[in-house]
Design a protein around this motif. Sequence first.
Motif, short mmCIF file in Angstrom:
data_model
loop_
_atom_site.label_atom_id
_atom_site.label_comp_id
_atom_site.label_asym_id
_atom_site.label_seq_id
_atom_site.Cartn_x
_atom_site.Cartn_y
_atom_site.Cartn_z
N GLU A 1 3.49 1.54 9.98
CA GLU A 1 2.25 2.10 9.45
C GLU A 1 1.51 2.95 10.48
O GLU A 1 0.74 3.84 10.13
CB GLU A 1 1.34 0.96 8.96
CG GLU A 1 2.02 0.11 7.91
CD GLU A 1 1.10 -0.93 7.30
OE1 GLU A 1 1.53 -1.59 6.36
OE2 GLU A 1 -0.05 -1.10 7.77
N PHE B 1 1.51 7.30 11.24
CA PHE B 1 0.63 8.29 10.62
C PHE B 1 -0.73 8.34 11.33
O PHE B 1 -1.39 9.37 11.36
CB PHE B 1 0.53 8.07 9.11
CG PHE B 1 -0.80 7.63 8.57
CD1 PHE B 1 -1.85 8.55 8.44
CD2 PHE B 1 -1.02 6.34 8.16
CE1 PHE B 1 -3.09 8.15 7.91
CE2 PHE B 1 -2.24 5.93 7.65
CZ PHE B 1 -3.28 6.84 7.52
N HIS B 2 -1.13 7.23 11.94
CA HIS B 2 -2.43 7.20 12.62
C HIS B 2 -2.50 8.22 13.73
O HIS B 2 -3.47 8.94 13.88
CB HIS B 2 -2.71 5.81 13.18
CG HIS B 2 -2.82 4.75 12.13
ND1 HIS B 2 -3.11 3.46 12.40
CD2 HIS B 2 -2.66 4.82 10.78
CE1 HIS B 2 -3.14 2.75 11.27
NE2 HIS B 2 -2.85 3.56 10.28
N GLN C 1 -8.15 0.89 6.62
CA GLN C 1 -7.60 -0.18 5.80
C GLN C 1 -6.30 -0.72 6.42
O GLN C 1 -6.05 -1.92 6.42
CB GLN C 1 -7.35 0.33 4.38
CG GLN C 1 -7.19 -0.80 3.37
CD GLN C 1 -6.77 -0.30 2.00
OE1 GLN C 1 -6.52 0.89 1.81
NE2 GLN C 1 -6.71 -1.20 1.05
N ASP C 2 -5.48 0.18 6.94
CA ASP C 2 -4.27 -0.25 7.65
C ASP C 2 -4.63 -1.20 8.78
O ASP C 2 -3.96 -2.22 8.99
CB ASP C 2 -3.54 0.95 8.27
CG ASP C 2 -2.60 1.63 7.28
OD1 ASP C 2 -2.44 1.12 6.15
OD2 ASP C 2 -2.03 2.68 7.65
N ARG D 1 0.82 -1.23 0.00
CA ARG D 1 0.00 0.00 0.00
C ARG D 1 0.84 1.27 0.00
O ARG D 1 0.38 2.35 -0.26
CB ARG D 1 -0.93 0.03 1.21
CG ARG D 1 -2.13 -0.88 1.09
CD ARG D 1 -3.24 -0.42 2.01
NE ARG D 1 -2.81 -0.34 3.39
CZ ARG D 1 -2.68 -1.39 4.18
NH1 ARG D 1 -2.93 -2.59 3.73
NH2 ARG D 1 -2.30 -1.25 5.43
N ARG D 2 2.11 1.13 0.39
CA ARG D 2 2.98 2.31 0.41
C ARG D 2 4.18 2.11 -0.52
O ARG D 2 5.30 2.42 -0.17
CB ARG D 2 3.42 2.60 1.84
CG ARG D 2 2.29 3.09 2.73
CD ARG D 2 2.73 3.34 4.15
NE ARG D 2 1.67 3.88 4.97
CZ ARG D 2 0.67 3.18 5.51
NH1 ARG D 2 0.62 1.87 5.30
NH2 ARG D 2 -0.25 3.76 6.24
#
Lengths: 121, 315
Positions: free
Chosen positions: B157, B160-161, B73-74, A71-72
């Motif tokens: 990931e 960013f949250h 989604q993450d 996704r990244r």
Amino acid sequence: MNIQIRKFYYGDIPEEKSSASTYKTEHDTTAWPLWEIFIRSKQGLDHKHVGSLHAADAQMAIENARDVYTRRQEGVSIWVVESKYITASNPEEAGELYEPAVDKIYRHPTFYNLPDEVNHM
Amino acid sequence: MSVQDLEKIFQDAIDSEIKIEPKNWMPDAYRKTNIRQISQHAHSEIVGMLPEGNWISRAPSLKRKAILIAKVQDEAGHGLYLYSAAETLGTSRDEMINDLHSGKAKYSSIFNYPTLTWADMGAVGWLVDGAAILNQVMLCRTSYGPYARAMVRICKEESFHQRQGFESLLVLSQGTEEQKAMCQDAINRWWWPSLMMFGPKDSESTNSDQSMKWKIKRKTNDELRQQFVDMIAEQIKLLGMQLPDDKLKWNEQRKHNDFGEINWAEFWAVVKGNGPCNKQRLEARRKAHEEGKWVREAAMAYADKKANQKKQEAA
Ligand SMILES: [Fe+2]
Ligand SMILES: [Fe+2]
């Protein structure tokens, strides 16, 4: 000043009715097989194991891997292998498998002492 | 080799920071503890999508909607990484999902609280993901290899949250009087439940000692909680908001913030299934699973058909 905050209870309201204890689970006969996922992060690099996922077939495994593992922009190529086809070495045989290499230090360039004048070797 | 010998080899590996991998010998209790903890963690990621998913269609702008979708989604991906890690220990996805749906397996209680205003999306990102991250950063060094690797991926990931949550609150905190009030209200409602995310006090926590010895955990609940309070107490100043705790105060001697007592009765009530949204969350998960059944079946039938076609072509 009197400020009113509008709270939206629809869609996320506490509910009174309980069914937690009456729920019956059933064994899922539709379980998809497990796939191991390998990603090449950049052109020129090896594919590397990144994890696993369930999918009905190889095509779906690639699509799902695209969705979860790239996704990244983590990848430019994906390999999928159904997990059951992977044969792993046994950790208990680690001794016989890897120890023979331990005392063969002459296989490393640092074993050889050369005069400082020797460059590029 | 006797079990004692195996146990010694196992503990020696852990003491010298060598990761335990799926095919290595491990004590049954280590396996069970990891299955329980990793699957609980996976369930939390999946159930955690619900309170935020609730606001995707009502996000105030396209930008915020795109961010929220990306975050949710993450979380689905995090659930997957963790389920896969648990599966390496010999449990099946099916079993884990069943345990969640029957109420046997737990997930983080925080997701049993409702998200009532848009500001909750900011507060959840900042406080809930913020608290989760402290735990997850610690778990990047946990002793079971597949779990540690999943956590490394997740932590990359996660950052960013928390940032998008804080930024979203920052915008509200500089907005109209109503937006400021909304921001403060969300913080008021999410602060205490976030503190509860670290679990019972060390003095009450039953599994802690063994988990520390096995390096499944590396910090105690109270240590992580204190770390969180100290972090948030600083960050909230930038928002110009207040934490709803009049006992919160910097303690010069301890070099930490003192803070008030958590409502433990509420904590246990929510853990035991009596939180504001427990039933609703479970029902949403079961419904999704049941309604998705025909899709799983159809995909499998299609895969079988295609495999058969290939075989016939080859023959
Ligand atoms: Fe997550
Ligand atoms: Fe998150």
